[in-house]
Design a protein around this motif. Structure first.
Motif, short mmCIF file in Angstrom:
data_model
loop_
_atom_site.label_atom_id
_atom_site.label_comp_id
_atom_site.label_asym_id
_atom_site.label_seq_id
_atom_site.Cartn_x
_atom_site.Cartn_y
_atom_site.Cartn_z
N GLU A 158 48.21 42.82 3.13
CA GLU A 158 49.36 43.30 2.37
C GLU A 158 50.16 42.08 1.90
O GLU A 158 50.54 41.24 2.72
CB GLU A 158 50.25 44.19 3.23
CG GLU A 158 49.53 45.38 3.88
CD GLU A 158 49.27 46.52 2.91
OE1 GLU A 158 49.53 46.36 1.69
OE2 GLU A 158 48.80 47.58 3.36
N PRO B 20 51.62 54.50 -3.93
CA PRO B 20 51.94 54.84 -2.54
C PRO B 20 53.43 55.02 -2.28
O PRO B 20 54.27 54.54 -3.03
CB PRO B 20 51.42 53.61 -1.78
CG PRO B 20 51.63 52.48 -2.75
CD PRO B 20 51.39 53.05 -4.12
N ALA C 137 47.51 45.08 10.52
CA ALA C 137 47.26 44.63 9.14
C ALA C 137 48.00 43.31 8.88
O ALA C 137 49.20 43.23 9.09
CB ALA C 137 47.73 45.69 8.15
N ARG D 7 46.45 43.81 -1.31
CA ARG D 7 47.29 44.75 -2.05
C ARG D 7 48.59 44.04 -2.42
O ARG D 7 49.28 43.51 -1.56
CB ARG D 7 47.59 46.00 -1.23
CG ARG D 7 48.45 46.99 -2.05
CD ARG D 7 48.47 48.38 -1.50
NE ARG D 7 49.08 48.48 -0.20
CZ ARG D 7 49.62 49.62 0.29
NH1 ARG D 7 49.58 50.72 -0.43
NH2 ARG D 7 50.15 49.65 1.49
N ARG E 180 42.55 44.73 5.31
CA ARG E 180 43.20 44.55 4.02
C ARG E 180 44.50 43.79 4.21
O ARG E 180 45.27 44.07 5.13
CB ARG E 180 43.48 45.90 3.36
CG ARG E 180 44.13 45.74 1.98
CD ARG E 180 44.29 47.06 1.27
NE ARG E 180 45.42 47.81 1.80
CZ ARG E 180 45.77 49.03 1.38
NH1 ARG E 180 45.07 49.60 0.43
NH2 ARG E 180 46.80 49.66 1.90
N ILE F 138 53.37 49.83 4.63
CA ILE F 138 52.37 49.02 5.34
C ILE F 138 51.85 49.79 6.55
O ILE F 138 52.63 50.36 7.32
CB ILE F 138 52.99 47.67 5.76
CG1 ILE F 138 53.33 46.87 4.51
CG2 ILE F 138 52.05 46.89 6.66
CD1 ILE F 138 54.03 45.57 4.80
N ASP F 139 50.52 49.79 6.68
CA ASP F 139 49.90 50.50 7.80
C ASP F 139 50.36 49.89 9.12
O ASP F 139 50.89 48.79 9.16
CB ASP F 139 48.36 50.41 7.69
CG ASP F 139 47.87 51.10 6.42
OD1 ASP F 139 48.55 52.05 5.98
OD2 ASP F 139 46.84 50.68 5.87
N GLN F 140 50.05 50.62 10.17
CA GLN F 140 50.40 50.14 11.51
C GLN F 140 49.77 48.77 11.75
O GLN F 140 48.76 48.43 11.14
CB GLN F 140 49.87 51.13 12.56
CG GLN F 140 50.53 52.49 12.51
CD GLN F 140 52.03 52.39 12.62
OE1 GLN F 140 52.55 51.77 13.54
NE2 GLN F 140 52.76 53.00 11.69
N SER G 243 57.76 50.32 4.55
CA SER G 243 57.30 51.65 4.96
C SER G 243 55.90 51.97 4.44
O SER G 243 55.27 52.93 4.88
CB SER G 243 58.30 52.72 4.50
OG SER G 243 58.25 52.87 3.09
N HIS H 39 52.47 42.63 13.31
CA HIS H 39 51.63 42.20 12.18
C HIS H 39 51.52 40.67 12.18
O HIS H 39 52.55 39.99 12.33
CB HIS H 39 52.24 42.63 10.84
CG HIS H 39 52.23 44.10 10.59
ND1 HIS H 39 51.16 44.76 10.05
CD2 HIS H 39 53.18 45.04 10.82
CE1 HIS H 39 51.43 46.04 9.94
NE2 HIS H 39 52.66 46.25 10.41
#
Length: 412
Positions: free
Chosen positions: A395, A251, A323, A301, A393, A318-320, A316, A353
């Motif tokens: 992080e 990613p 999560a 992850r 998920r 990591i999803d909005q 950058s 987050h």
């Protein structure tokens, strides 16, 4: 060089055999891969062994503060299109680990070697590389790594007049200054998200002007060179202006930049960009980095970030929100024992987050998050953190030894 299959001297053969035996014993005792101790023993028996092992290879060296291991993997995959490759894929990147890796590749044509920044000049002397990739330089391991400009100076002096083709990031002033002593440089516009180590000119100490993506020193005229390769969105632009799509399983922008530099290296050896980039798709994870693992019924992850530049790039990915994020920081020998770098990281990027904090230095990290007005919980174990995490998920971002601890616990 390739094609020259000079047999090793008797002494070198004894050194290789002894090194492999010690490495095997170390593995059997459960002390890791054994590559470093095996390499140390081999080099004691034959101090010229690294040079002897490299003499029949077309060698590429890869050095940087961030992204060495991943870029080494990407280049190795690309060059396999042209012949067998030997590489220190597990990241043992000082002379002992490199010697160990090369000792296992007697039928290889190419050597793709990750090198710790401090050892680059010496390894380049020993291995007579055909190509050297220089990606970035930023602050890291503050207690023992030289200040970044000193590292750049070490590179600049060590590579002066090198016969190697240098593939260098045109967007990092420290890398450009280091590479400029070499007669044959291919410049790649790979980008630079973290700029806080490059506000003063490495050449004269003047203040760097940074309009847009450009940079120059207003006092001595040192400036960004014109790149012949460039990362442009999801494509690599080659020197002919052709745009080649990047398809990676890894990613983030940083890995696209690594792929752009890797494509430029592959082209030095005659592997076309399309072939090189297609082969890079094979890489799913690198020594556990980016792996998604199942643990206690959850998907985690695993992301490695060792210094401010690495944490910035990792955030950058990591999803909005919302999560959940687990952060783990140690300060053991391999990490550097100085945690003051935590204050250079912009943790406001994690706002929204749910954050869970682990590791030997979890309280240092907690103080830093408190100052950044982040909501977080301090945990004793990853098991506890995972149980507290809301759905989705998870992080997990960790620095070097914290990452190894986590991998052992979650079974990766």
């Amino acid at each position: 060089m390739a094609g020259n299959s000079d047999p090793l001297t008797p002494r070198a053969k004894i050194a290789v055999t002894a090194g492999k035996a010690v490495a095997a014993a170390s593995r059997a005792a459960g002390r890791g891969s054994g590559s470093v101790i095996g390499g140390r023993v081999a080099l004691k028996l034959d101090p010229d062994l690294l040079a002897r092992l490299a003499q029949h290879l077309d060698v590429t060296l890869v050095s940087a503060t961030n992204g060495k291991t991943t870029t080494t993997r990407l280049i190795a995959e690309a060059l396999r299109a042209a012949g067998p490759v030997v590489s220190n894929a597990l990241g043992a990147n000082m002379p002992a680990g490199i010697t160990s890796a090369l000792a296992g590749g007697s039928d290889a044509r190419f050597g793709v070697i990750e090198v710790d920044e401090k050892y680059l000049a010496g390894v380049a002397r020993d291995t007579d590389p055909k190509c050297i990739a220089l990606l970035n330089l930023s602050r890291d391991q503050l207690d023992r790594a030289a200040e970044t400009r000193m590292l750049a100076e070490n590179w600049r002096e060590g590579l002066a007049g090198s016969k190697a083709v240098i593939v260098a990031n045109a967007d990092d002033p420290l890398v450009v200054w280091a590479a400029s002593s070499s007669p044959n440089v291919i410049w790649v516009a790979a980008g630079q998200m973290w700029k806080d180590d490059a506000w003063s000119c490495p050449s004269c100490g003047g203040v760097m002007q940074r309009p847009g993506d450009d940079w120059f020193c207003g006092e001595c005229g040192f400036r960004r060179p014109t790149p012949s390769w460039a990362l442009s969105g999801d494509h690599v632009l080659d020197p002919h202006g052709s745009a080649w799509p990047i398809h990676l399983q890894l990613p983030g922008r940083a890995n696209k930049a690594n792929a752009a530099s890797s494509a430029a290296v592959a082209a030095v050896f005659g592997v076309p960009p399309q072939v090189a980039l297609e082969r890079m798709y094979q890489v799913q994870a690198v020594a556990g980095r980016y792996d998604v693992v199942q643990f206690q019924g959850r998907d985690l992850r695993l992301l490695l970030a060792k210094n401010p530049a690495g944490w910035l790039e990792t955030f950058s990915l990591i999803d909005q929100p919302p999560a959940p994020v687990i952060l783990s920081v140690n300060a053991r020998g391999a990490d550097g024992t100085d945690t003051s770098w935590l204050w250079d990281v912009d943790y406001t990027r994690l706002s929204g987050h749910p954050i869970f904090v682990l590791g030997d230095r979890k309280l240092d990290l907690a103080v830093r998050l408190e100052v950044a007005n982040q909501q977080f919980q301090v945990c004793d174990t990853v098991d506890q953190a995972v149980q507290l995490c809301p759905p989705g998920r998870i992080e997990v971002i960790a620095n070097y030894t914290a990452f190894q601890d986590l991998r052992r616990r979650v079974g990766n």
